[in-house]
Design an enzyme around this catalytic site. Structure first.
Site, PDB file in Angstrom:
ATOM      1  N   ASN A 228     -23.958  25.043 -44.164  1.00 29.03           N
ATOM      2  CA  ASN A 228     -23.954  26.499 -44.385  1.00 29.03           C
ATOM      3  C   ASN A 228     -23.022  26.806 -45.544  1.00 29.03           C
ATOM      4  OD1 ASN A 228     -21.186  27.155 -43.281  1.00 29.03           O
ATOM      5  ND2 ASN A 228     -22.099  26.029 -41.588  1.00 29.03           N
TER       6      ASN A 228
ATOM      7  N   LYS B 221     -34.543   7.555 -47.577  1.00 29.28           N
ATOM      8  CA  LYS B 221     -34.830   8.906 -48.061  1.00 29.28           C
ATOM      9  C   LYS B 221     -36.195   9.386 -47.538  1.00 29.28           C
ATOM     10  CE  LYS B 221     -35.229  11.386 -52.363  1.00 29.28           C
ATOM     11  NZ  LYS B 221     -35.796  11.228 -53.696  1.00 29.28           N
TER      12      LYS B 221
ATOM     13  N   ASP C 252     -20.375  21.814 -28.633  1.00 34.41           N
ATOM     14  CA  ASP C 252     -19.647  23.021 -29.023  1.00 34.41           C
ATOM     15  C   ASP C 252     -18.160  22.731 -28.859  1.00 34.41           C
ATOM     16  OD1 ASP C 252     -18.349  25.565 -29.016  1.00 34.41           O
ATOM     17  OD2 ASP C 252     -20.310  26.489 -28.744  1.00 34.41           O
TER      18      ASP C 252
ATOM     19  N   LYS D 148     -18.967  35.753 -26.941  1.00 43.00           N
ATOM     20  CA  LYS D 148     -18.564  34.368 -27.270  1.00 43.00           C
ATOM     21  C   LYS D 148     -17.175  34.069 -26.740  1.00 43.00           C
ATOM     22  CE  LYS D 148     -21.435  33.846 -31.313  1.00 43.00           C
ATOM     23  NZ  LYS D 148     -21.581  33.808 -32.744  1.00 43.00           N
TER      24      LYS D 148
ATOM     25  N   LYS E 262     -16.842  30.968 -24.270  1.00 44.14           N
ATOM     26  CA  LYS E 262     -16.123  29.766 -24.721  1.00 44.14           C
ATOM     27  C   LYS E 262     -14.692  29.722 -24.183  1.00 44.14           C
ATOM     28  CE  LYS E 262     -18.983  29.530 -28.860  1.00 44.14           C
ATOM     29  NZ  LYS E 262     -19.239  28.667 -29.992  1.00 44.14           N
TER      30      LYS E 262
HETATM   31  N1  CTP Z   1     -18.027  26.516 -32.760  1.00 45.45           N
HETATM   32  C1  CTP Z   1     -17.731  25.240 -32.329  1.00 45.45           C
HETATM   33  N2  CTP Z   1     -18.703  24.316 -32.179  1.00 45.45           N
HETATM   34  C2  CTP Z   1     -19.992  24.627 -32.415  1.00 45.45           C
HETATM   35  C3  CTP Z   1     -20.333  25.932 -32.857  1.00 45.45           C
HETATM   36  C4  CTP Z   1     -19.314  26.855 -33.034  1.00 45.45           C
HETATM   37  O1  CTP Z   1     -16.535  24.970 -32.111  1.00 45.45           O
HETATM   38  N3  CTP Z   1     -20.936  23.704 -32.248  1.00 45.45           N
HETATM   39  C5  CTP Z   1     -16.938  27.501 -32.892  1.00 45.45           C
HETATM   40  C6  CTP Z   1     -16.737  28.042 -34.292  1.00 45.45           C
HETATM   41  O2  CTP Z   1     -15.796  27.277 -35.024  1.00 45.45           O
HETATM   42  C7  CTP Z   1     -16.234  29.444 -34.017  1.00 45.45           C
HETATM   43  C8  CTP Z   1     -16.889  29.833 -32.713  1.00 45.45           C
HETATM   44  O3  CTP Z   1     -17.282  28.616 -32.098  1.00 45.45           O
HETATM   45  O4  CTP Z   1     -14.835  29.487 -33.828  1.00 45.45           O
HETATM   46  C9  CTP Z   1     -18.090  30.733 -32.850  1.00 45.45           C
HETATM   47  O5  CTP Z   1     -18.993  30.167 -33.803  1.00 45.45           O
HETATM   48  P1  CTP Z   1     -20.367  30.889 -34.166  1.00 45.45           P
HETATM   49  O6  CTP Z   1     -21.105  30.057 -35.149  1.00 45.45           O
HETATM   50  O7  CTP Z   1     -20.116  32.311 -34.513  1.00 45.45           O
HETATM   51  O8  CTP Z   1     -21.089  30.910 -32.772  1.00 45.45           O
HETATM   52  P2  CTP Z   1     -22.083  29.926 -32.050  1.00 45.45           P
HETATM   53  O9  CTP Z   1     -21.416  29.355 -30.861  1.00 45.45           O
HETATM   54  O10 CTP Z   1     -22.632  28.969 -33.007  1.00 45.45           O
HETATM   55  O11 CTP Z   1     -23.192  30.926 -31.489  1.00 45.45           O
HETATM   56  P3  CTP Z   1     -24.520  31.503 -32.216  1.00 45.45           P
HETATM   57  O12 CTP Z   1     -25.124  30.353 -32.946  1.00 45.45           O
HETATM   58  O13 CTP Z   1     -25.351  31.960 -31.087  1.00 45.45           O
HETATM   59  O14 CTP Z   1     -24.096  32.616 -33.104  1.00 45.45           O
END
Ligand code: CTP
Length: 395
Positions: A207, A285, A302, A333, A337
């Site tokens: 990203n 590849k 996560d 979230k 979490k």
């Molecule tokens: N995060 C994480 N591990 C993941 C995804 C996210 O630790 N696999 C953490 C990010 O670093 C951030 C928080 O969770 O602090 C929220 O990340 P975000 O991308 O906004 O949320 P997601 O859990 O990915 O939810 P969604 O994809 O539904 O927006």
């Protein structure tokens, strides 16, 4: 606005270290005016300081082009801090006795003692000389501050107390002057950047997160005295002067985070972590054999949720990147979490230099606005400490 430091350089052999002090202060966004005594100019050329500081270097009361008689008053009143590094025996004697016979001592005469920070450097016998001891005590009583010299080998061949304090510590003292070391006993883990999940040897899913927010937070925490570990995924930003571990994938980030987690007090999960990874990474590849390529992806672990599930004493701060319904989703979230605080980030700010964020805890929420990620990091920390009780137990 940049803080203005007047750096006084006197005729001690360690004056060459002042060049690095200037370089570091400029790097840390200070505006530096160097003032040299005549003896200092015998050791180092003013041109060197002029080049490093990108600013006029002052060497005498009556310089061509300077606003003559008032230079000392201007520099004394318009500066935010006067750092004399190194300070020689001679300058201590003059300031203590009230002598102002050159530009530097005149600036010191015109400035309040609280604005002045002396970093002495001299031979050990000079430093322990009863006159110096008397002068030092007098100056302390009047409110002047000192960065005490170190013990060790001295330029004159002897050894003892009198070595100019190392550059890192001097620069840190300057920063502490503006930003109190509120986090001095805290160990903080910060993740930053965008993880990558490889599809084949050269292609990956990622990203656009730049890592700036995490890097800025790491620096701000470090400046407030914290012991910081930064785990950075694929950021092009330079290593800051603190412990920085570079990773690529979520698996690598997970592994490094889990090693550090038991030993820290606070975690900022500022990294933009990939939610999915390929079911299988192709060892060769991928070729464009068909019109349509279907990728099979599975969910990544996560990291924040795992930290939340195994949390003991740590305070967990997550970041919620959202393109809509920022507050509700950040709140959801936080609960899912088990984070103490979520920082809600509008996706419009994702890779930009500046922006605004929401801070959300179980009890409060606050909206913050700043000109740059660096400024935002400082405001986030101040708000977390002042309004969200970051330094108390729990949030
Ligand atoms: N995060 C994480 N591990 C993941 C995804 C996210 O630790 N696999 C953490 C990010 O670093 C951030 C928080 O969770 O602090 C929220 O990340 P975000 O991308 O906004 O949320 P997601 O859990 O990915 O939810 P969604 O994809 O539904 O927006």
């Amino acid at each position: 606005m940049k803080k203005h430091i007047v750096l006084g350089v006197t005729g001690s052999i360690s004056a060459y270290k002042s060049i690095e002090i200037v370089r570091r202060l400029i790097q840390d966004e200070f505006y530096v005016s160097v003032v040299m005594t005549k003896n200092a100019t015998n050791l180092i050329s003013p041109l060197t300081f002029e080049t490093i500081s990108h600013n006029t270097v002052y060497t005498s009361m009556f310089e061509e082009g300077s606003c003559k008689n008032v230079t000392h008053i201007k520099l004394a009143s318009e500066s935010d801090l006067i750092l004399i590094a190194p300070t020689s025996y001679n300058v201590f004697g003059k300031v203590s006795a009230g002598i102002a016979d050159d530009l530097l001592t005149s600036i010191l005469a015109a400035a309040p003692p609280e604005k002045v920070l002396f970093a002495p450097a001299m031979n050990v016998h000079m430093y322990e000389n009863p006159t110096m001891v008397f002068n030092r005590n007098q100056l302390l009583k009047r409110g002047y501050r000192f960065i005490e010299p170190d013990e060790g080998p001295l330029a004159c061949g002897t050894s003892g107390r009198g070595r100019l304090k190392d550059v890192d510590s001097i620069v840190q003292e300057v920063k502490n002057n503006f930003c109190p070391a509120l986090l001095s006993h805290k160990k903080i883990l910060i993740t930053a950047g965008a993880t990558r999940e490889y599809l084949d040897p050269i292609r990956y899913i990622s990203n656009t997160s730049s890592g700036r927010m995490g890097f800025a937070l790491a620096k701000a925490c470090h400046d407030m005295g914290a012991d910081v570990t930064l785990i950075a995924a694929n950021s092009h930003l330079e290593n800051p002067s603190l412990k920085c571990i570079r990773v690529e994938t979520v698996e690598e980030m997970h592994s490094e985070v889990m090693k550090v987690y038991p030993h820290v007090d606070i975690v900022f999960m500022a990294a933009a972590v990939s939610d999915f990874k390929p079911v299988q990474i192709q060892s060769q590849k991928i070729k464009k054999t068909d019109q349509v390529l279907t990728l099979e992806l599975k969910q990544n672990q996560d990291i924040l949720a795992e930290l939340g599930a195994t949390k003991k004493h740590q305070i967990l701060i997550g970041f919620a990147a959202e393109s809509e319904c920022l507050l509700e989703r950040a709140k959801e979230k936080q609960i899912r979490k088990n984070a103490d605080i979520m920082i809600g980030n509008d996706l419009a700010n994702f890779s930009s230099m500046d922006g605004s964020v929401w801070i959300i805890s179980h009890e409060h929420s606050a909206k913050l606005q700043a000109q740059s990620k660096e400024e935002l990091a400082t405001i986030i920390l101040q708000t977390l400490i002042e309004q969200f009780g970051l330094l108390q137990n729990g949030s």
